[in-house]
Design a protein around this motif. Structure first.
Motif, short mmCIF file in Angstrom:
data_model
loop_
_atom_site.label_atom_id
_atom_site.label_comp_id
_atom_site.label_asym_id
_atom_site.label_seq_id
_atom_site.Cartn_x
_atom_site.Cartn_y
_atom_site.Cartn_z
N GLY A 151 -12.56 16.43 55.61
CA GLY A 151 -14.03 17.30 56.32
C GLY A 151 -13.50 18.18 57.35
O GLY A 151 -12.28 17.81 57.59
N PRO A 152 -14.82 19.06 57.74
CA PRO A 152 -14.22 19.94 58.52
C PRO A 152 -13.54 19.55 60.09
O PRO A 152 -13.99 18.38 60.51
N ILE A 153 -12.03 19.89 60.43
CA ILE A 153 -12.47 19.33 61.38
C ILE A 153 -12.49 19.58 62.89
O ILE A 153 -13.08 21.33 63.15
N THR A 154 -13.07 18.64 63.85
CA THR A 154 -13.65 19.35 65.17
C THR A 154 -13.08 19.47 66.46
O THR A 154 -11.97 17.63 66.41
N ILE A 155 -12.69 19.48 67.29
CA ILE A 155 -12.12 19.63 67.81
C ILE A 155 -12.64 18.93 69.42
O ILE A 155 -13.78 19.98 69.92
N PRO A 156 -13.06 17.70 70.00
CA PRO A 156 -13.15 17.58 71.21
C PRO A 156 -12.88 18.88 72.47
O PRO A 156 -11.41 19.23 72.64
N PRO A 157 -13.56 18.27 74.07
CA PRO A 157 -12.83 19.04 74.77
C PRO A 157 -11.78 18.65 74.89
O PRO A 157 -11.13 17.17 75.38
N LEU A 202 -5.57 30.57 63.74
CA LEU A 202 -6.63 29.82 63.84
C LEU A 202 -8.07 29.60 65.10
O LEU A 202 -6.72 30.25 65.91
N ARG A 203 -8.68 29.30 65.35
CA ARG A 203 -9.62 29.80 66.88
C ARG A 203 -10.35 28.29 66.44
O ARG A 203 -10.64 27.57 65.63
N ILE A 204 -10.80 28.39 68.03
CA ILE A 204 -11.78 27.00 68.28
C ILE A 204 -12.92 27.88 68.51
O ILE A 204 -13.05 28.34 69.53
N THR A 205 -13.82 27.55 68.09
CA THR A 205 -15.25 28.17 68.33
C THR A 205 -15.79 27.52 69.71
O THR A 205 -15.58 25.63 69.92
N PRO A 206 -16.80 27.83 70.22
CA PRO A 206 -17.65 27.40 71.00
C PRO A 206 -18.33 26.15 70.96
O PRO A 206 -18.50 25.04 71.88
N GLU A 207 -18.57 25.80 69.59
CA GLU A 207 -18.67 24.00 69.14
C GLU A 207 -17.84 23.38 68.44
O GLU A 207 -17.92 21.61 68.03
N GLY A 208 -16.86 23.60 69.26
CA GLY A 208 -15.00 22.94 68.74
C GLY A 208 -15.32 22.60 67.61
O GLY A 208 -13.89 21.96 67.50
N LEU A 209 -15.29 23.84 66.48
CA LEU A 209 -14.90 23.58 65.11
C LEU A 209 -13.79 24.46 64.67
O LEU A 209 -14.07 25.73 65.30
#
Length: 249
Positions: A128-134, A107-114
């Protein structure tokens, strides 16, 4: 077309198709979580008078080897591997983005936080899709819980849970591997998350392709194809000789 020639052509065709599948397995020896394809052959009797012992070579729908790949310790926080049976739910890469399942936990985190897999598939959570905040740090628990230390929180020990990776545990008979390389339910319906699936963190599951077996199979299929082409040439030569004898007669 001479029926004997057609029978030989069918065998050569199936050998080529199996060789393509085997080549794909070899190409994915280093692909995280890859499950090798298995080709099945069967014979089908030729109908019609005078051919009671002749058969066609037919290839069945490809199967899948679901055996686990070797576990590789990486120590990376976002690398996870399924412990035993189970799958990670992701948003498929096809045009309608149906829910699909994978064993690839790179797994990895995109610049958009996905949160995405190494192949670029969005990992699904509870809604739904996981979004990671800063965040200063992201951790994944053995139950799939995704936690972070928020950016600028001032407390390097306070973890905040933001979501949980959707982990499923279907019967293997209910899954099928499709053209996108992912696994889907045969009825097209999404699975319910299972609490019985756990993760090994800092670990990746490798491909289950056995290089020795795949190379041996490649040689066998090449030999089978060569034999089939020799039979085709023999049939063609016999047909030409028969035609020549008929002309002389």
């Amino acid at each position: 077309m001479d029926r004997s020639l057609y029978i030989s052509m069918s065998g050569a065709k199936q050998s080529l198709q199996a060789q393509n599948s085997n080549a794909n397995n070899l190409a994915n020896m280093q692909t995280t979580g890859f499950k090798s394809d298995v080709e099945w052959f069967r014979s089908r009797a030729v109908t019609g008078a005078g051919y009671p012992t002749r058969v066609y070579a037919m290839i069945e729908k490809p199967g899948t080897d679901y055996s686990p790949g070797a576990m590789q310790t990486t120590g990376r926080d976002l690398d996870v591997a399924i412990n035993g049976q189970g799958w990670i739910a992701a948003q498929g890469g096809d045009y309608d983005s149906k829910e699909a399942y994978t064993r690839a936990g790179d797994l990895r985190i995109t610049p958009e936080g996905l949160l995405k897999t190494g192949a670029g598939l969005q990992v699904l959570g509870q809604n739904g899709p996981i979004t990671i905040p800063p965040a200063e740090k992201v951790t994944i628990g053995t139950d799939g819980t995704v936690s972070i230390i928020p950016m600028g929180s001032g407390n390097a020990t306070t973890l905040v849970q933001i979501d949980r990776i959707k982990l499923v545990k279907p019967n293997i008979e209910d899954l099928e591997k499709q053209g996108d390389g992912l696994f889907h339910t045969k009825d097209g319906q999404p699975l319910v998350a299972s609490a019985d699936v756990s993760l090994n963190t800092g670990t990746l599951e490798g491909s289950n392709v056995n290089a020795f077996v795949a190379m041996t199979e490649m040689l066998e299929l090449a030999k089978n194809f060569e034999l089939q082409t020799k039979v085709m040439k023999s049939v063609d030569d016999n047909s030409a000789m028969t035609a020549k004898l008929m002309q002389m007669g």
